[in-house]
Write an enzyme that holds these catalytic residues in place. Structure first.
Site, PDB file in Angstrom:
ATOM      1  N   LYS A 251      46.492  39.885  44.140  1.00  0.00           N
ATOM      2  CA  LYS A 251      45.108  39.791  43.642  1.00  0.00           C
ATOM      3  C   LYS A 251      44.735  38.314  43.646  1.00  0.00           C
ATOM      4  O   LYS A 251      45.219  37.532  42.832  1.00  0.00           O
ATOM      5  CB  LYS A 251      44.976  40.368  42.223  1.00  0.00           C
ATOM      6  CG  LYS A 251      43.531  40.403  41.735  1.00  0.00           C
ATOM      7  CD  LYS A 251      43.416  41.095  40.387  1.00  0.00           C
ATOM      8  CE  LYS A 251      41.987  41.447  40.023  1.00  0.00           C
ATOM      9  NZ  LYS A 251      41.051  40.358  40.055  1.00  0.00           N
ATOM     10  N   ARG A 256      34.645  37.134  46.085  1.00  0.00           N
ATOM     11  CA  ARG A 256      34.685  38.300  46.966  1.00  0.00           C
ATOM     12  C   ARG A 256      33.534  38.216  47.964  1.00  0.00           C
ATOM     13  O   ARG A 256      32.393  37.940  47.581  1.00  0.00           O
ATOM     14  CB  ARG A 256      34.536  39.573  46.127  1.00  0.00           C
ATOM     15  CG  ARG A 256      34.642  40.844  46.944  1.00  0.00           C
ATOM     16  CD  ARG A 256      34.715  42.037  46.032  1.00  0.00           C
ATOM     17  NE  ARG A 256      34.966  43.273  46.737  1.00  0.00           N
ATOM     18  CZ  ARG A 256      35.352  44.386  46.140  1.00  0.00           C
ATOM     19  NH1 ARG A 256      35.521  44.418  44.822  1.00  0.00           N
ATOM     20  NH2 ARG A 256      35.557  45.483  46.829  1.00  0.00           N
ATOM     21  N   ARG A 418      33.908  52.346  40.031  1.00  0.00           N
ATOM     22  CA  ARG A 418      35.165  51.855  39.482  1.00  0.00           C
ATOM     23  C   ARG A 418      36.027  53.072  39.195  1.00  0.00           C
ATOM     24  O   ARG A 418      35.596  53.971  38.476  1.00  0.00           O
ATOM     25  CB  ARG A 418      34.867  51.092  38.185  1.00  0.00           C
ATOM     26  CG  ARG A 418      36.031  50.240  37.687  1.00  0.00           C
ATOM     27  CD  ARG A 418      35.688  49.553  36.393  1.00  0.00           C
ATOM     28  NE  ARG A 418      34.749  48.448  36.508  1.00  0.00           N
ATOM     29  CZ  ARG A 418      35.081  47.204  36.862  1.00  0.00           C
ATOM     30  NH1 ARG A 418      36.324  46.908  37.137  1.00  0.00           N
ATOM     31  NH2 ARG A 418      34.166  46.266  36.942  1.00  0.00           N
TER      32      ARG A 418
END
Ligand code: ATP
Length: 585
Positions: A251, A256, A418
């Site tokens: 990660k 992004r 999500r």
């Protein structure tokens, strides 16, 4: 359609706090609009002329708008400005003054939607010498033929204050109510999630019904809403939740980016749909030159790196690439590398519906890696021990944790949602029981003592996407350094509101209210039941909300997140339940 009719609908939408009623009013409006008008009406209801991902230059300064009001109504500028200070809303001022003027005016041409759109486009495109004067006159022209309500909305649109309360989810509800049924709502939402264009979805539905909506596909140039991860408190739980086997990736702690690679150009979008191409020209060039296919949409994280050692640099370094000015020197000073982790579209094929491992191998197949771009590190693990080893490797490499990804057949790319197909686990989870929160500033309290004259604390809120409401979760007064405190008023000034914004629920009353716009990263000791805060009110215990105890600002302003991308109230509730028994505030 006449703009007066549209303004009445906006007024009705704004006057109700019931989402159901708002949906019904909008559905009625949508039904009586032509498909092409509907497209523009949807953009206007969001205060825009185009979809969210297209940059817009409409923003007129309040003073200029007030001059236009003075010009049309004949009321002296000083008086118009005084009224504006009282109401804090140029739209209200225009409404009141135009109402007075209308009683005396005999000749005016009806204002159609088409005329308003072309007037607004002219305002937007006025540039060069005396452009301010010309913008003012174009607006005055429209105001001359406006009634009071039309004037209210025109002024709100040009100043970026168009908040009739219709969040994207309400527009989608209204489209379902107007043209189909509730059952089709998920498919309508999917069309929006893969195009980020509400107007396009509306127009398509109005002209071709659900069949046409189902035909809407992923397209280079239309950003796709990003897929997000759930969180769990241990590697063992992550692996168990994934069924004992999953992929794990580093990660990376960066920005992004979604890259749209077409035959002639590459465009980079942030997760809040800003065009970042000019911020990462080096990444765009690497993607272009190393791409072996025709067209693709891929995602990755841009991280600052030390080119001599290849080591990843702290997050702060990559934030220099978000500047508005001095980008050339930032590009030289802060080299970055994009770690690619997903491929959503390649050479005409929608890969969002394909499983993760297939997307991943397509991604690896369409690029030659280089200094500027590479694949994220990934390994399939089959036990908690293997997962823990991978996690340690990720930390050693300078990452903030791991992203676990499902490798099941059903591991599609869920645009805009999500879920547990992706689970994040970060090193912070070791030391504290909660993740960091990204919260919207909705109010401020004046400081005392050393902080007199600046804001001393902020009222922070989480977001409930189902109701479109920001709910308070803490009063934040720790973690600010002097420089940040000094800059705070400027950071927040444009979002000041004279009253509690319609989209905010709060029992606390701060000295100053703000429209949710600025998102800050906050850590806390624990989440507790709170009689004062409104987040997830009543969901754990009747009459109680949830609050963050001992909140502290981490120093990170989440410029990459829109307020609607703040931590959701549902996530806060989940984190509360994960942390086990806790105290009451
Ligand atoms: P956070 O603050 O933890 O980044 P978030 O709310 O911004 O949380 P999450 O979905 O919770 O977003 O975490 C996923 C984010 O992690 C992605 O949005 C992406 O920016 C980043 N990321 C870094 N490495 C990866 C990876 N290998 N795969 C997917 N996302 C990654």
């Amino acid at each position: 359609m006449l703009f007066s009719e549209l303004s009445e609908y906006f007024d009705r939408t704004e006057s109700t706090s019931s989402r159901l009623e708002m949906t019904t009013v909008l559905a009625e409006l949508f039904r009586k609009s032509t498909p092409e008008d509907l497209r523009h009406i949807i953009y206007l209801s969001q205060g825009k002329l185009r979809p969210d991902f297209c940059p817009e230059e409409l923003g007129m300064a309040d003073r200029l708008v007030l001059r236009a009001v003075s010009f049309t109504t004949g009321v002296p500028e000083e008086e118009v400005e005084r009224l504006a200070v009282d109401t804090g809303d140029p739209g209200r001022v225009a409404e009141v003054l135009v109402a007075k003027k209308k009683q005396m005016t005999l000749f005016s041409e009806p204002l159609t939607l088409d005329r308003v759109l072309s007037g607004l486009r002219t305002i937007e495109s006025s540039d060069g010498r005396e452009s301010q004067e010309r913008k003012m006159k174009h607006l005055a022209n429209l105001l001359h033929d406006s009634g009071p309500l039309e004037a209210r909305y025109l002024c709100r649109i040009v100043t970026g204050r168009m908040r009739v309360g219709a969040a994207a989810m309400t527009i989608l509800d209204a489209l379902a109510e107007a043209f189909s049924t509730k059952e089709d709502r998920p498919e309508i939402e999917r069309a929006y999630n893969i195009t980020c264009d509400l107007g396009l979805v509306g127009m398509t539905m109005a002209s071709g019904g659900m069949d046409a909506v189902r035909g809407i596909g992923v397209k280079v140039g239309n950003p796709i809403k990003v897929m997000l991860a759930e969180r769990l408190p241990s590697i063992a739980e992550v692996v168990a939740k994934m069924g004992g086997r999953c992929a794990m990736e580093y990660k990376y702690d960066g920005i992004r980016v979604q890259a749209h690679i077409g035959p002639d150009s590459v465009k980079l979008y942030s997760r809040r749909l800003e065009d970042l191409t000019s911020n990462f020209p080096d990444v765009a060039e690497s993607l272009r030159s190393r791409f072996k296919g025709e067209e693709a949409i891929i995602e990755g994280e841009c991280v600052a790196v030390d080119t001599s050692t290849g080591r990843m640099q702290p997050f702060q370094n990559v934030t220099h690439r978000r500047r508005k000015h001095g980008m050339d020197s930032a590009v030289k000073e802060y080299p970055v590398r994009m770690f690619m982790f997903d491929c959503l579209f390649a050479d005409g094929e929608d890969l969002t519906v394909r499983p993760y491992l297939e997307r991943r191998s397509r991604l690896a197949g369409v690029f030659d890696v280089s200094d500027g771009i590479g694949m994220s590190v990934m390994r399939v693990v089959g036990s908690p021990e293997e997962g823990a080893d991978f996690f340690r490797e990720a930390l050693d490499a300078g990452c903030e944790g791991i992203m676990a990804k499902s490798v099941d057949e059903g591991s599609v790319y869920r645009a805009g949602s999500r879920g547990f197909l992706w689970i994040k686990y970060k090193k912070d989870y070791h030391s504290s029981m909660t993740d960091s929160f990204d919260l919207a500033v909705v109010g401020a309290f004046y400081g005392m003592g050393k902080r007199a004259g600046v804001y001393g604390a902020l009222l922070m809120a989480a977001y409930d996407p189902d109701s479109g409401v920001f709910e308070t979760v803490c009063k934040l007064g720790t973690g600010f350094d002097d420089a940040f405190l000094k800059n705070l008023p400027e950071l927040l000034e444009d979002h000041r509101s004279t009253e509690r914004p319609r989209s905010v629920t709060s029992k606390m009353v701060p000295d100053v209210w703000f429209e949710p716009a600025v998102v800050l990263e906050v850590v806390g000791a624990e989440i507790s039941l709170s009689p004062i805060h409104t987040a997830a009110m009543g969901s754990v215990k009747e009459g109680s909300g949830l609050g963050i105890r001992f909140p502290r600002f981490t120093g990170r302003v989440r410029e990459d997140k829109s307020p609607e991308q703040s931590t959701s109230t549902r996530e806060i509730e989940e984190m509360y339940l994960l942390q086990g028994p806790s105290s009451e505030e």
